[in-house]
Design a protein around this motif. Structure first.
Motif, PDB file in Angstrom:
ATOM      1  N   LEU A 172      12.718   4.739   2.206  1.00  0.00           N
ATOM      2  CA  LEU A 172      11.979   5.084   3.413  1.00  0.00           C
ATOM      3  C   LEU A 172      11.509   3.814   4.130  1.00  0.00           C
ATOM      4  O   LEU A 172      11.583   3.718   5.359  1.00  0.00           O
ATOM      5  CB  LEU A 172      10.786   5.986   3.088  1.00  0.00           C
ATOM      6  CG  LEU A 172      10.233   6.709   4.313  1.00  0.00           C
ATOM      7  CD1 LEU A 172      11.261   7.640   4.906  1.00  0.00           C
ATOM      8  CD2 LEU A 172       8.983   7.491   3.962  1.00  0.00           C
ATOM      9  N   TYR A 190      14.335   2.369   5.729  1.00  0.00           N
ATOM     10  CA  TYR A 190      14.617   3.079   6.975  1.00  0.00           C
ATOM     11  C   TYR A 190      13.722   2.565   8.110  1.00  0.00           C
ATOM     12  O   TYR A 190      14.147   2.490   9.264  1.00  0.00           O
ATOM     13  CB  TYR A 190      14.397   4.576   6.750  1.00  0.00           C
ATOM     14  CG  TYR A 190      14.905   5.465   7.854  1.00  0.00           C
ATOM     15  CD1 TYR A 190      16.258   5.746   7.976  1.00  0.00           C
ATOM     16  CD2 TYR A 190      14.028   6.032   8.767  1.00  0.00           C
ATOM     17  CE1 TYR A 190      16.723   6.559   8.986  1.00  0.00           C
ATOM     18  CE2 TYR A 190      14.498   6.858   9.782  1.00  0.00           C
ATOM     19  CZ  TYR A 190      15.841   7.115   9.882  1.00  0.00           C
ATOM     20  OH  TYR A 190      16.297   7.923  10.884  1.00  0.00           O
ATOM     21  N   PHE A 191      12.495   2.211   7.757  1.00  0.00           N
ATOM     22  CA  PHE A 191      11.581   1.607   8.734  1.00  0.00           C
ATOM     23  C   PHE A 191      12.204   0.343   9.331  1.00  0.00           C
ATOM     24  O   PHE A 191      12.278   0.163  10.547  1.00  0.00           O
ATOM     25  CB  PHE A 191      10.251   1.294   8.035  1.00  0.00           C
ATOM     26  CG  PHE A 191       9.312   0.398   8.808  1.00  0.00           C
ATOM     27  CD1 PHE A 191       8.407   0.933   9.705  1.00  0.00           C
ATOM     28  CD2 PHE A 191       9.337  -0.972   8.614  1.00  0.00           C
ATOM     29  CE1 PHE A 191       7.549   0.102  10.406  1.00  0.00           C
ATOM     30  CE2 PHE A 191       8.479  -1.796   9.308  1.00  0.00           C
ATOM     31  CZ  PHE A 191       7.584  -1.251  10.205  1.00  0.00           C
ATOM     32  N   PHE A 205       5.459  13.152  -3.591  1.00  0.00           N
ATOM     33  CA  PHE A 205       6.192  12.293  -2.667  1.00  0.00           C
ATOM     34  C   PHE A 205       5.264  11.163  -2.220  1.00  0.00           C
ATOM     35  O   PHE A 205       4.341  11.386  -1.455  1.00  0.00           O
ATOM     36  CB  PHE A 205       6.662  13.131  -1.471  1.00  0.00           C
ATOM     37  CG  PHE A 205       7.450  12.355  -0.469  1.00  0.00           C
ATOM     38  CD1 PHE A 205       8.715  11.891  -0.779  1.00  0.00           C
ATOM     39  CD2 PHE A 205       6.936  12.086   0.794  1.00  0.00           C
ATOM     40  CE1 PHE A 205       9.458  11.178   0.147  1.00  0.00           C
ATOM     41  CE2 PHE A 205       7.670  11.374   1.722  1.00  0.00           C
ATOM     42  CZ  PHE A 205       8.927  10.925   1.393  1.00  0.00           C
ATOM     43  N   GLU A 251      15.409   1.198  11.456  1.00  0.00           N
ATOM     44  CA  GLU A 251      15.167   1.641  12.823  1.00  0.00           C
ATOM     45  C   GLU A 251      14.561   0.518  13.651  1.00  0.00           C
ATOM     46  O   GLU A 251      14.806   0.428  14.852  1.00  0.00           O
ATOM     47  CB  GLU A 251      14.229   2.845  12.821  1.00  0.00           C
ATOM     48  CG  GLU A 251      14.821   4.079  12.212  1.00  0.00           C
ATOM     49  CD  GLU A 251      15.826   4.719  13.140  1.00  0.00           C
ATOM     50  OE1 GLU A 251      17.024   4.594  12.851  1.00  0.00           O
ATOM     51  OE2 GLU A 251      15.425   5.317  14.132  1.00  0.00           O
ATOM     52  N   TRP A 305       0.848  -1.191   0.000  1.00  0.00           N
ATOM     53  CA  TRP A 305       0.000   0.000   0.000  1.00  0.00           C
ATOM     54  C   TRP A 305       0.881   1.238   0.000  1.00  0.00           C
ATOM     55  O   TRP A 305       2.075   1.157   0.275  1.00  0.00           O
ATOM     56  CB  TRP A 305      -0.988   0.013   1.175  1.00  0.00           C
ATOM     57  CG  TRP A 305      -0.381   0.225   2.526  1.00  0.00           C
ATOM     58  CD1 TRP A 305      -0.107   1.402   3.123  1.00  0.00           C
ATOM     59  CD2 TRP A 305       0.012  -0.792   3.477  1.00  0.00           C
ATOM     60  NE1 TRP A 305       0.443   1.201   4.379  1.00  0.00           N
ATOM     61  CE2 TRP A 305       0.520  -0.135   4.616  1.00  0.00           C
ATOM     62  CE3 TRP A 305      -0.029  -2.187   3.472  1.00  0.00           C
ATOM     63  CZ2 TRP A 305       0.987  -0.819   5.734  1.00  0.00           C
ATOM     64  CZ3 TRP A 305       0.449  -2.867   4.584  1.00  0.00           C
ATOM     65  CH2 TRP A 305       0.942  -2.193   5.691  1.00  0.00           C
ATOM     66  N   TRP A 324       2.312   4.311   1.572  1.00  0.00           N
ATOM     67  CA  TRP A 324       2.517   4.672   2.976  1.00  0.00           C
ATOM     68  C   TRP A 324       1.945   6.060   3.237  1.00  0.00           C
ATOM     69  O   TRP A 324       1.110   6.264   4.103  1.00  0.00           O
ATOM     70  CB  TRP A 324       4.012   4.612   3.278  1.00  0.00           C
ATOM     71  CG  TRP A 324       4.365   4.681   4.717  1.00  0.00           C
ATOM     72  CD1 TRP A 324       3.529   4.938   5.769  1.00  0.00           C
ATOM     73  CD2 TRP A 324       5.656   4.475   5.286  1.00  0.00           C
ATOM     74  NE1 TRP A 324       4.234   4.903   6.953  1.00  0.00           N
ATOM     75  CE2 TRP A 324       5.536   4.630   6.682  1.00  0.00           C
ATOM     76  CE3 TRP A 324       6.917   4.195   4.759  1.00  0.00           C
ATOM     77  CZ2 TRP A 324       6.626   4.497   7.546  1.00  0.00           C
ATOM     78  CZ3 TRP A 324       7.986   4.067   5.626  1.00  0.00           C
ATOM     79  CH2 TRP A 324       7.840   4.216   6.999  1.00  0.00           C
ATOM     80  N   MET A 325       2.436   7.042   2.456  1.00  0.00           N
ATOM     81  CA  MET A 325       1.944   8.411   2.602  1.00  0.00           C
ATOM     82  C   MET A 325       2.100   9.073   1.239  1.00  0.00           C
ATOM     83  O   MET A 325       3.040   8.785   0.507  1.00  0.00           O
ATOM     84  CB  MET A 325       2.742   9.169   3.656  1.00  0.00           C
ATOM     85  CG  MET A 325       4.235   9.205   3.377  1.00  0.00           C
ATOM     86  SD  MET A 325       5.220   9.846   4.746  1.00  0.00           S
ATOM     87  CE  MET A 325       5.809   8.355   5.515  1.00  0.00           C
ATOM     88  N   ARG A 326       1.133   9.942   0.906  1.00  0.00           N
ATOM     89  CA  ARG A 326       1.208  10.590  -0.395  1.00  0.00           C
ATOM     90  C   ARG A 326       0.939  12.081  -0.207  1.00  0.00           C
ATOM     91  O   ARG A 326      -0.157  12.481   0.165  1.00  0.00           O
ATOM     92  CB  ARG A 326       0.197   9.988  -1.368  1.00  0.00           C
ATOM     93  CG  ARG A 326       0.315  10.554  -2.789  1.00  0.00           C
ATOM     94  CD  ARG A 326      -0.645   9.870  -3.735  1.00  0.00           C
ATOM     95  NE  ARG A 326      -2.016   9.962  -3.282  1.00  0.00           N
ATOM     96  CZ  ARG A 326      -2.760   8.937  -2.875  1.00  0.00           C
ATOM     97  NH1 ARG A 326      -2.278   7.724  -2.898  1.00  0.00           N
ATOM     98  NH2 ARG A 326      -3.992   9.131  -2.453  1.00  0.00           N
ATOM     99  N   VAL A 327       1.974  12.873  -0.415  1.00  0.00           N
ATOM    100  CA  VAL A 327       1.837  14.330  -0.362  1.00  0.00           C
ATOM    101  C   VAL A 327       2.426  14.852  -1.659  1.00  0.00           C
ATOM    102  O   VAL A 327       3.629  14.785  -1.863  1.00  0.00           O
ATOM    103  CB  VAL A 327       2.597  14.930   0.830  1.00  0.00           C
ATOM    104  CG1 VAL A 327       2.392  16.438   0.879  1.00  0.00           C
ATOM    105  CG2 VAL A 327       2.160  14.294   2.137  1.00  0.00           C
ATOM    106  N   LEU A 381      12.168   8.176  -3.595  1.00  0.00           N
ATOM    107  CA  LEU A 381      13.030   7.371  -2.729  1.00  0.00           C
ATOM    108  C   LEU A 381      13.001   5.915  -3.164  1.00  0.00           C
ATOM    109  O   LEU A 381      13.607   5.061  -2.528  1.00  0.00           O
ATOM    110  CB  LEU A 381      12.607   7.498  -1.263  1.00  0.00           C
ATOM    111  CG  LEU A 381      13.019   8.806  -0.584  1.00  0.00           C
ATOM    112  CD1 LEU A 381      12.472   8.881   0.836  1.00  0.00           C
ATOM    113  CD2 LEU A 381      14.532   8.944  -0.539  1.00  0.00           C
ATOM    114  N   LEU A 419      18.630  10.945   2.964  1.00  0.00           N
ATOM    115  CA  LEU A 419      17.351  10.719   2.280  1.00  0.00           C
ATOM    116  C   LEU A 419      16.707  12.049   1.879  1.00  0.00           C
ATOM    117  O   LEU A 419      16.079  12.145   0.822  1.00  0.00           O
ATOM    118  CB  LEU A 419      16.384   9.938   3.177  1.00  0.00           C
ATOM    119  CG  LEU A 419      16.780   8.530   3.615  1.00  0.00           C
ATOM    120  CD1 LEU A 419      15.580   7.809   4.209  1.00  0.00           C
ATOM    121  CD2 LEU A 419      17.349   7.728   2.480  1.00  0.00           C
ATOM    122  N   ALA A 465      15.609  12.667  -1.853  1.00  0.00           N
ATOM    123  CA  ALA A 465      14.188  12.853  -2.158  1.00  0.00           C
ATOM    124  C   ALA A 465      13.934  14.215  -2.775  1.00  0.00           C
ATOM    125  O   ALA A 465      13.128  14.342  -3.696  1.00  0.00           O
ATOM    126  CB  ALA A 465      13.357  12.678  -0.890  1.00  0.00           C
TER     127      ALA A 465
END
Lengths: 496, 630
Positions: B140, B143-144, B76, B147, B68, B70-73, B198, B188, B192
């Motif tokens: 990204l 990166y998840f 990005f 971390e 899915w 993750w985030m859409r702005v 990314l 990043l 980006a």
């Protein structure tokens, strides 16, 4: 009319709770819970309805309510709701429920009056998020102050009077600056156009010279910076937080501070775009300073509540940065940070409150080794500490990442320095967990772990943060129109 | 089967959720069943996916799966998406298989611990995050995972949290790696904002198309990514956390701090190798960091008495080899050494764990000795691991992978004699400290009654890993020994091979001979120093100069001391000094000033008529004066 009900329902529930409190401690709690739940339900209803009709659009209010109030002065009772205010009202309803629930066993004294004050402050906060008439806005802005003063001053801890007075003086003085700016804007606009009005929509296009705009912007900014709070006007916050009862801290951190952030996005940037753009480097610098200063001081605290309070200073620094960076990415990040900080910090205050009820201290030097006795509380504290340090998968990460990414184009240096805050947040978050829950067992008394009521409260907050961390899109989409409007006013930011 | 790929990371996460939700109510067997079962399922699916993947036509061996957005702005829009190619396939299989073996081992090792379910919950969260890291399609999501594994590392180092030493070690690990992670995050931001995505593949294509070799942006971005890599992989200058990380349970050290997480930095650089190729200065830095780290850590490993700390420094040193390989452009050699290292280092830790359990949690090798008779399985498997680590020629996997790195360090255009020399000196150090462990622990005269011996749940993983540590190298036979480079061929589609300088490539046989001699010589030196002439060595270390050097190496070259003064003390000092918030003093002064003014004014209200009359007269006089003269 539903907007009026959004404000009236919690207020009426508060009055009812007060009246019902004769001889019963249960009634005020249940009435308050029902009132704020109804409010949240109405907000969710509006949200669902908005999506059926295609979602929020830029430049249009989803719901509006406009009646004359004091016509001779151009004051109207004008409320409007767009994606931004909707999100904040959802947050208010959600955390309002949490703050009633977390007071269930803590508040035993003057239960009726407590719930009246609590509902009153929530109603005023909802009103602030809706008001589109500057006079009405100021009226509600001051309205928030009074019950909060009583909540701290009556139900607070040892130094509650000092904290309440300090809170009152800081917000009152900065509020007066805003009042001066509002009145000045009223006259400048009226003088130029011949129409004397406090209406937000009319004032948006007020013709301002550069220096007038600058001073009026500063008046508004000061009021919101104090509420946010931004360094160096943050010092009321640690005292107020530390001395307030748990629900007071939750409302302060999760909602009241957000009115400052909302004010920046709703008023400072759209009303004074040129002045705000000119002021942006300074504001971003203040935001970065807040991020670092709050984080380092949080690490230095020995009082758990003070520690959490300083993390608020740090996290709200990201909001200030993101708001003045003004790019769609940064603004979305700032809005998400408003929501996620509300959830995670509210949860931390609830946990600290629950811990204080059991251990009768918040002093980290006297706590330690609590995990074996309180594994559920320890796990939850770990979770929200990780949220506070911006662990990916939780909402705060999405928020901070978007703020930093969106600010990079505006100021790489500020972004890089603020990113150091991510390291220091690790330092304080891990220290919080270790100092309270790890190490050898030190508190001898037997304690009961989080019960069903408390687990429900923090569990709901956990779910909300995970949801915002892995699929924040519904929130981003809801805020998109409002973000586009704000970004369009800032010179040269929308395209980025 | 390919479409089942998402289950590979999802199953361990599901296991984690079950263990967290039901943890306290689960019996030990139940917790182990959930923990091991979910990893076994993930491993089985991973191998099934690998089989389907091998069935794809050779030109199209890539599979992407978007779960899915993750985030859409605006533009990005990073997704939660997986990508399987030859590189991520190798990583996925090694991670899944080693995790499964270590989970089985742990179910016996952790028996009797109160935190049994908690342990498996953390371990499952780790495996899920690690698989997400290696399978991530964009940086990204990587990166998840990045971390996430850091979090689990922290949780598991401080697993026995009652002792502040362990909790501090966990905190140190997380904070030091977060320093690197923050550099990575800033990297990043550059990628980006400048390249507009990314997603790794488009990102690399755009970087190669838009950025000239050696220009400022790729150098900055690659340097920041390197910052993240050195943090996670415990390379100079962020290596200080790994020796302390040995405070965690031994299976944790085997899984996280040897086989998988610490090699994430190697994976990151291999994954973004196009970017590093655009930044020659940074690539040189990678090689230098690797060479320096492998030497420094090798020296420190020589001086440790704690068997786990020797292994920790050894891990730092071996990852140094991988960085050396990356630095000279030998991407697949680095991944090859990652694989063999995962097998033999996990093996060494697990065998050391058997020793530690048998010796009642004793870590000091000088208090052991003679254990080959008491712990035969641990001895033989540890010996296989140590031989592989020392790169004993022809019969061990470590020989093939290390030899490839040394050859590439010599013959690659980016390499040269100096980098090779560092590698070969490091090889000598490696076999000395490896067999120092073997001789001190298992040889000599001591006799012990083992407190616990390895049952089948600990024995089987040891034997399987021992076999892998010996034979895994045969999938990459150099030209002198059969010439069947299966491994590098398989990775060729993702990681371009090294174009060796022809004049230097001819030296292969001679280099191998030197490397073989060095490896065996190191074992001989260890035998002389730690079995034959132990007293001589002990006397030598008592002398002032060697003793000082010994202490310096033992303390990890003084990095902890330096960082304590440079960073820790100033921050702690500032935090303590600022506890009462200096800014608030400004407002205190305001409050004090207004109170003082109030006191001064109220002092004038005396109630005395004469005083009032005098003040009125005086005031009138002053006002009159002002009016007349101004």
């Amino acid at each position: 009319m539903i907007l009026v009900w959004l404000i009236l329902v919690p207020f009426l529930a508060g009055v009812l709770a007060w009246v019902s409190g004769r001889g019963s401690r249960a009634w005020p709690r249940w009435i308050a819970l029902a009132g704020i739940s109804l409010d949240l339900a109405m907000a969710i209803g509006i949200w669902a309805g908005a999506w059926r009709t295609g979602g929020p659009e830029a430049g249009r209010w989803l719901v509006e309510f406009d009646r004359p109030w004091i016509d001779s002065l151009g004051i109207r009772f004008h409320l409007g709701l767009d994606g931004l205010s909707l999100l904040l009202i959802l947050l208010t309803g959600f955390l309002g429920i949490m703050s009633v629930a977390c007071s269930w066993s803590e508040i035993q004294d003057r239960v009726d009056s407590f719930h009246f004050q609590l509902m009153w402050v929530l109603a005023a906060i909802v009103g602030v998020f809706l008001a589109l008439d500057l006079f009405l806005f100021y009226f509600l802005w001051e309205m928030m102050l009074v019950p909060m003063y009583f909540l701290i001053g009556i139900w607070g801890h040892e130094r509650r009077i000092y904290a309440a007075v300090k809170f009152f003086i800081f917000t009152q003085i900065s509020g007066l600056l805003m009042l001066i700016a509002i009145v000045a804007l009223y006259f400048v606009h009226g003088g130029a156009s011949g129409v004397y009005t406090f209406d937000y929509g009319a004032l948006l296009g007020a013709p301002l010279t550069a220096s007038t705009g600058w001073w009026l912007m500063l008046g508004f900014f000061t009021a919101f910076a104090v509420k946010l709070p931004a360094v160096p006007v943050h010092t009321w916050l640690p005292d107020a937080h530390t001395e307030a009862p748990t629900a007071g801290s939750v409302v302060l951190a999760s909602l009241l501070l957000k009115t400052g952030a909302y004010g920046l996005l709703r008023f400072v940037l759209p009303l004074f775009p040129e002045a705000a753009a000119a002021f942006a480097p300074a504001a971003i610098a203040l935001g970065v300073a807040g991020v670092l200063y709050g984080a380092v001081l949080a690490f230095g605290q020995t009082d758990l509540k003070r520690m959490v309070a300083y993390t608020s200073v740090s996290h709200m620094g990201f909001v200030l940065m993101g708001a003045f960076a003004g790019t769609p990415l940064a603004l979305q990040g700032a809005i998400l940070q408003i929501l996620c900080h509300g959830l995670s910090t509210g949860a931390l205050f609830i946990l600290v409150g629950a811990l204080q009820e059991r251990a009768h201290t918040r002093d980290l030097r006297r706590l330690g080794g609590l995990w074996p006795a309180l594994p559920r509380m320890g796990g939850m504290a770990m979770f929200f500490a990780l949220a506070a340090m911006g662990l990916p998968g939780l909402g705060n990460f999405v928020a901070e990442f978007l703020v930093l990414l969106g600010t990079w184009d505006v100021s790489p240096a500020a972004t890089a320095v603020a990113a150091i805050g991510l390291i220091i947040s690790t330092v304080y978050a891990l220290w919080l967990v270790q100092a309270a829950f790890q190490g050898p067992e030190r508190v001898a008394t037997r304690m009961s772990d989080l019960g069903l009521r408390e687990m429900t409260v923090v569990g709901a907050l956990v779910l909300a943060l995970v949801w915002l961390g892995v699929y924040p899109q519904p929130v981003i989409d809801t805020a998109a129109a409002a973000v586009a409007t704000v970004a369009a006013t800032m010179p040269g930011r929308a395209a980025r | 089967m390919l479409e089942w790929l998402w289950l590979v990371p999802a199953l361990p996460f599901a296991g984690f959720l079950v263990l967290v939700a039901a943890g306290a109510r689960l019996r030990r067997a139940g917790a182990a069943a959930v923990g091991i079962g979910s990893i076994a399922g993930a491993t089985a699916i991973a191998f099934a996916v690998a089989a389907s993947f091998a069935g794809l036509p050779p030109g199209a061996r890539v599979y992407s799966q978007t779960l899915w957005t993750w985030m859409r702005v605006g533009d990005f829009e990073p997704a939660i998406a997986l990508r399987l190619d030859a590189l991520s396939l190798v990583m996925m299989l090694v991670v899944a298989a080693v995790s499964l073996l270590i989970h089985i081992y742990s179910s016996a090792y952790m028996e009797g611990d109160d935190g049994y379910a908690r342990f498996f919950a953390y371990m499952n969260l780790f495996v899920g995050s690690m698989l997400a890291l290696v399978l991530a399609d964009n940086l990204l999501f990587l990166y998840f995972g990045w971390e996430g594994v850091g979090l689990c590392s922290y949780l598991l180092i401080g697993f026995w949290y009652r002792d502040p030493v362990n909790a501090n070690a966990g905190r140190k690990a997380f904070i030091v790696t977060r320093v690197g992670d923050t550099a990575l995050a800033i990297g990043l931001f550059i990628l980006a904002t400048r390249l507009g995505t990314l997603e790794i593949q488009p990102l690399m294509e755009r970087a190669a198309a838009q950025w000239p070799v050696g220009s400022a942006l790729p150098v900055a971005a690659a340097a920041l990514l390197l910052g993240g890599a050195v943090g996670k992989s415990a390379q100079l200058p962020l290596q200080t956390w790994l020796p302390d990380a040995m405070a965690g349970p031994t299976p944790v050290s085997a899984l996280i701090h040897a086989a998988t997480m610490v090699t994430a930095g190697v994976y990151l650089i291999a994954r973004t190798h196009v970017l590093f190729a655009l930044a020659p200065p940074v690539q040189l830095a990678v090689a230098v960091v690797g060479a320096a780290t492998l030497l420094l850590a090798g020296c420190s490993a020589l001086t440790q008495w704690d068997i786990k700390r020797v292994l920790a420094y050894s891990t730092i040193s071996q990852i140094g080899y991988m960085f050396l390989a990356l630095g000279v452009g030998a991407w697949s050699a680095a991944i090859f050494h990652f694989m063999t290292h995962a097998f033999f280092k996990a093996l060494l830790f697990l065998a050391a764990g058997v020793v530690i359990l048998a010796m009642h949690e004793e870590h000091d090798m000088f208090k052991m000795g003679g254990l080959r008779r008491d712990l035969p399985i641990a001895f033989w498997t540890f010996l296989a691991g140590a031989a592989s680590l020392s790169a004993v020629p022809v019969v061990t996997a470590g020989f093939y992978s290390k030899d490839l790195i040394l050859f590439d360090a010599w013959s690659s255009p980016a390499g040269g004699p100096w980098l090779w020399l560092a590698g070969i000196v490091g090889a000598l150090l490696t076999s000395v400290y490896s067999f120092r462990m073997v001789f001190l622990t298992f040889f000599g005269s001591g006799r012990h009654a083992p407190a616990r011996t390895a049952g089948w749940r600990m024995g089987v993983p040891l034997v399987v890993l021992a076999i892998l540590a010996l034979v895994a190298g045969f999938i990459e036979l150099p030209p002198t020994l059969g010439d069947r480079p299966v491994f590098t061929d398989a990775l060729r589609a993702v990681l371009p091979p090294v174009e060796a300088v022809p004049a230097r490539a001819a030296d292969l046989a001679r280099l191998q001979l030197v490397a073989g001699i060095v490896s065996l010589a190191g074992i001989g030196v260890a035998w002389l120093l730690y079995l034959r002439h132990r007293a001589t060595l002990a006397a030598l270390i008592q002398r002032p100069a060697p003793s000082r050097l010994h202490r310096f190496w033992f303390a990890g070259w003084g990095f902890d001391w330096l960082y304590d003064r440079l960073f820790v003390r100033p921050v702690v000092g500032f935090a303590e000094a600022g506890r009462r918030d200096g800014i608030d003093r400004i407002y205190d002064v305001l409050a004090w000033a207004s109170q003082a003014a109030w006191r001064a004014l109220s002092a004038t209200e005396t109630g005395g008529v004469r005083w009032y009359a005098a003040s009125i007269a005086l005031g009138a006089a002053i006002v009159t004066t002002i009016v007349i003269f101004l």
